[in-house]
Design a protein around this motif. Sequence first.
Motif, PDB file in Angstrom:
ATOM      1  N   HIS A  70      -4.168   3.859  -3.198  1.00 25.01           N
ATOM      2  CA  HIS A  70      -3.136   4.246  -2.221  1.00 25.01           C
ATOM      3  C   HIS A  70      -2.666   5.632  -2.649  1.00 25.01           C
ATOM      4  O   HIS A  70      -1.936   5.779  -3.635  1.00 25.01           O
ATOM      5  CB  HIS A  70      -1.991   3.228  -2.269  1.00 25.01           C
ATOM      6  CG  HIS A  70      -0.867   3.532  -1.333  1.00 25.01           C
ATOM      7  ND1 HIS A  70      -0.586   2.745  -0.235  1.00 25.01           N
ATOM      8  CD2 HIS A  70       0.057   4.518  -1.319  1.00 25.01           C
ATOM      9  CE1 HIS A  70       0.459   3.247   0.414  1.00 25.01           C
ATOM     10  NE2 HIS A  70       0.869   4.331  -0.236  1.00 25.01           N
ATOM     11  N   PRO A 123      -0.600   2.616  -6.521  1.00 25.42           N
ATOM     12  CA  PRO A 123      -0.190   3.764  -5.710  1.00 25.42           C
ATOM     13  C   PRO A 123       0.042   5.034  -6.523  1.00 25.42           C
ATOM     14  O   PRO A 123       0.688   4.997  -7.574  1.00 25.42           O
ATOM     15  CB  PRO A 123       1.113   3.302  -5.050  1.00 25.42           C
ATOM     16  CG  PRO A 123       1.518   2.048  -5.712  1.00 25.42           C
ATOM     17  CD  PRO A 123       0.454   1.603  -6.655  1.00 25.42           C
ATOM     18  N   ARG A 138       3.084   1.557   8.862  1.00 25.08           N
ATOM     19  CA  ARG A 138       4.138   1.381   7.844  1.00 25.08           C
ATOM     20  C   ARG A 138       4.370   2.692   7.078  1.00 25.08           C
ATOM     21  O   ARG A 138       5.322   3.413   7.353  1.00 25.08           O
ATOM     22  CB  ARG A 138       3.768   0.213   6.910  1.00 25.08           C
ATOM     23  CG  ARG A 138       4.934  -0.324   6.099  1.00 25.08           C
ATOM     24  CD  ARG A 138       5.278   0.483   4.892  1.00 25.08           C
ATOM     25  NE  ARG A 138       4.191   0.534   3.910  1.00 25.08           N
ATOM     26  CZ  ARG A 138       4.199   1.333   2.860  1.00 25.08           C
ATOM     27  NH1 ARG A 138       5.226   2.158   2.643  1.00 25.08           N
ATOM     28  NH2 ARG A 138       3.180   1.349   2.010  1.00 25.08           N
ATOM     29  N   ASP A 139       3.464   3.070   6.194  1.00 23.82           N
ATOM     30  CA  ASP A 139       3.672   4.316   5.444  1.00 23.82           C
ATOM     31  C   ASP A 139       3.577   5.507   6.400  1.00 23.82           C
ATOM     32  O   ASP A 139       4.330   6.484   6.277  1.00 23.82           O
ATOM     33  CB  ASP A 139       2.617   4.448   4.338  1.00 23.82           C
ATOM     34  CG  ASP A 139       3.182   5.046   3.058  1.00 23.82           C
ATOM     35  OD1 ASP A 139       4.272   5.641   3.120  1.00 23.82           O
ATOM     36  OD2 ASP A 139       2.540   4.924   2.000  1.00 23.82           O
ATOM     37  N   THR A 194       2.155   7.270  -5.826  1.00 20.45           N
ATOM     38  CA  THR A 194       3.298   7.332  -4.911  1.00 20.45           C
ATOM     39  C   THR A 194       3.738   8.751  -4.585  1.00 20.45           C
ATOM     40  O   THR A 194       4.136   9.048  -3.458  1.00 20.45           O
ATOM     41  CB  THR A 194       4.479   6.549  -5.544  1.00 20.45           C
ATOM     42  OG1 THR A 194       4.009   5.220  -5.790  1.00 20.45           O
ATOM     43  CG2 THR A 194       5.705   6.525  -4.667  1.00 20.45           C
ATOM     44  N   VAL A 253       6.122  -4.520  -3.457  1.00 22.04           N
ATOM     45  CA  VAL A 253       6.164  -3.297  -4.243  1.00 22.04           C
ATOM     46  C   VAL A 253       7.343  -3.350  -5.209  1.00 22.04           C
ATOM     47  O   VAL A 253       8.438  -3.781  -4.841  1.00 22.04           O
ATOM     48  CB  VAL A 253       6.246  -2.050  -3.316  1.00 22.04           C
ATOM     49  CG1 VAL A 253       7.482  -2.067  -2.439  1.00 22.04           C
ATOM     50  CG2 VAL A 253       6.192  -0.756  -4.124  1.00 22.04           C
ATOM     51  N   LEU A 303       5.170  -5.038   4.313  1.00 20.70           N
ATOM     52  CA  LEU A 303       5.666  -4.592   3.013  1.00 20.70           C
ATOM     53  C   LEU A 303       6.901  -5.418   2.652  1.00 20.70           C
ATOM     54  O   LEU A 303       7.582  -5.954   3.541  1.00 20.70           O
ATOM     55  CB  LEU A 303       6.045  -3.105   3.077  1.00 20.70           C
ATOM     56  CG  LEU A 303       6.410  -2.482   1.725  1.00 20.70           C
ATOM     57  CD1 LEU A 303       5.194  -2.376   0.813  1.00 20.70           C
ATOM     58  CD2 LEU A 303       7.021  -1.085   1.907  1.00 20.70           C
ATOM     59  N   HIS A 322      -1.118   9.602  -1.997  1.00 17.21           N
ATOM     60  CA  HIS A 322      -0.325  10.544  -1.198  1.00 17.21           C
ATOM     61  C   HIS A 322      -0.857  11.954  -1.424  1.00 17.21           C
ATOM     62  O   HIS A 322      -1.525  12.252  -2.414  1.00 17.21           O
ATOM     63  CB  HIS A 322       1.158  10.389  -1.514  1.00 17.21           C
ATOM     64  CG  HIS A 322       1.735   9.202  -0.791  1.00 17.21           C
ATOM     65  ND1 HIS A 322       2.285   9.305   0.459  1.00 17.21           N
ATOM     66  CD2 HIS A 322       1.774   7.887  -1.127  1.00 17.21           C
ATOM     67  CE1 HIS A 322       2.671   8.100   0.865  1.00 17.21           C
ATOM     68  NE2 HIS A 322       2.375   7.212  -0.084  1.00 17.21           N
ATOM     69  N   GLU A 351       4.836   0.424  -8.170  1.00 18.57           N
ATOM     70  CA  GLU A 351       5.091   1.720  -7.530  1.00 18.57           C
ATOM     71  C   GLU A 351       5.112   2.846  -8.571  1.00 18.57           C
ATOM     72  O   GLU A 351       5.594   2.660  -9.680  1.00 18.57           O
ATOM     73  CB  GLU A 351       6.446   1.665  -6.798  1.00 18.57           C
ATOM     74  CG  GLU A 351       6.681   2.875  -5.917  1.00 18.57           C
ATOM     75  CD  GLU A 351       8.080   2.894  -5.330  1.00 18.57           C
ATOM     76  OE1 GLU A 351       8.939   2.104  -5.781  1.00 18.57           O
ATOM     77  OE2 GLU A 351       8.329   3.726  -4.431  1.00 18.57           O
TER      78      GLU A 351
HETATM   79  O1  KIV Z   1       3.411   5.160  -1.989  1.00 18.64           O
HETATM   80  C1  KIV Z   1       3.767   4.040  -2.366  1.00 18.64           C
HETATM   81  O2  KIV Z   1       4.034   3.798  -3.548  1.00 18.64           O
HETATM   82  C2  KIV Z   1       3.890   3.018  -1.362  1.00 18.64           C
HETATM   83  C3  KIV Z   1       4.018   1.629  -1.857  1.00 18.64           C
HETATM   84  C4  KIV Z   1       4.886   0.828  -0.990  1.00 18.64           C
HETATM   85  C5  KIV Z   1       2.664   1.018  -2.008  1.00 18.64           C
HETATM   86  O3  KIV Z   1       3.769   3.279  -0.194  1.00 18.64           O
END
Ligand code: KIV
Length: 403
Positions: A203, A170, A14-15, A172, A100, A74, A205, A142
Motif C-alpha cells: 500500500h 503501508p 476509500r483512500d 503511509t 489499521v 476500513l 503513497h 500504519e
Molecule cells: O496509508 C495508510 O496507511 C492507509 C491505511 C489505512 C492502510 O491508508
Amino acid sequence: MIPDQVLFLDTTLRDGEQSPGCSMNVQEKLRMAHALEALGVNTIEAGFAIASEGDFRAIEAISHEVRGPGIASLSRARREDIQSAARALDKARCSRIHIVLASSDIHLQYKLKITRGEALEQADSSIRLACTYFDEVEFSPEDATRTDPDFLCQMVAVAIDAGARIINLPDTVGYSIPAEYGAIFEMLRSRLPQVAGITLSSHCHNDLGLAVANTMAAVAAGAQQVECTINGIGERAGNAALEEVAAAMMVRRDMFPCSHSIVLDRLYATCQLLPEIIGFGPPPNKAVVGCNAFAHEAGIHQHGVLANPLTYEIMDPSSVGAPTHRIVLGKHSGRSALAHRLEELGVSLEASDLEIVYRRFTELADRRKAIFDQDLLALVSGHLRKRPHSEQALMIEKVAHTS
Ligand code: KIV
Ligand code: ZN
C-alpha cells in the motif's frame, strides 16, 4: 519469490476519496464500484463505515449490488468501528474488514499517545473480535515503513496469531524507496515463519513519486496483493495508480510472470469514468491514460511511429483500451507527419508543394502552442490559391469551411 498470482485491492472509494475534492455520494460510489467490478479487481475497499452516514450507506449498497469482488471497510482497532463495519458489510458476498493501527513510534507517541505494549494489546483484541464477524480480516500496521523493524515483526506476529490472514504494509507517508520497501517484505518472510500462510500486501503513497515503483518492488519481493487507486488519487500526492501497476505487469511480463484478474482493455474507460464523477482527471502526461500518453510531437518520433509504433511505444494503446496513438503537429514535427496528417484530411501534395507548406507550417508552429486541422488546410489552400484556377485549392477551402 515473485508470486504466481497478484490480487488487486482497489481503494479509490476509500483512500482515493480521502483526496481533496474527491468525495463521492452513494450513487457515485455505486457507479464506480460497478466499473471496478467490470475491471476485474478482487476487492473493493468501499469506505470507512463509521466515518459517516454516507460512507456506511455506500458500503451497504455496494455490498448488496456488487457481487463479484469482495467488499471491504476500513476500521480502527476499536469495537465500535468493527461493529459498524459488520453492519455495513452484512450483505456482502465476501466481507473484509481492514483494521489499521499505528506501529511507528512517532504515531504511537504523538497521535495515539499509547505505548508499544498497549498497541499490541489493541491489535490482538480487535483482530480477535473482527474474526467473529467477517469472512476476511486484513491488518495494517500504519506507517510500517517508519516502524522499528523488530517492533514491526512483533506486531505482525501478534496480528497473525490473533487471526489476520492479510497483512498490509503501508508506506503511509510515501517515505520508502523501492529497494528498502521490498526488503521489508523479505525481512518479514525470513524472520516470521508464520507469514508463509499469509497474504502480504503493499500500500504505497506517492509523496516522492515512487508509489508505483515501490509497489512493483513489493511484488518482486513476494507481495501477493497490491492496493491501488484509479488515476492514483488519494491522500496528499495520492496512491499507487492501479492502471500503471497493471500496465507495468503487462509490459514487463518478463519480470512479473504472475497472473491477475484485471481486464486490461477496460483500464482506459475506468480511468475516464472517475473524472466524470469527481470532476477532474489526470494531467495530460499521466502514464498509461493521460491524453499525451500515446501522443507524438517530435519529428524523429513521428517518423518512427508511422514506420512502426514499437519504435516509440512500449504498449499498444488498444491493449489498455486507449485510443490509437496521436500524431500531434507542433514545432518539432517533421515533413512525414505533416504529409501523413494532410493525407488523412484528403490532401496529397507534390514534394515541392509540401516543402513550401512545411516551411510555413514551422513558422506558424513557432508562434503557436497548438496547430489545428483548420490551420493546416488554410496553409495549403493559401499556397495553392496562388496558382490560377487551382481546383485543389477550391476543394480544400470547401473542406475547411465544412470541417
Ligand atoms: O496509508 C495508510 O496507511 C492507509 C491505511 C489505512 C492502510 O491508508
Ligand atoms: Zn493509504
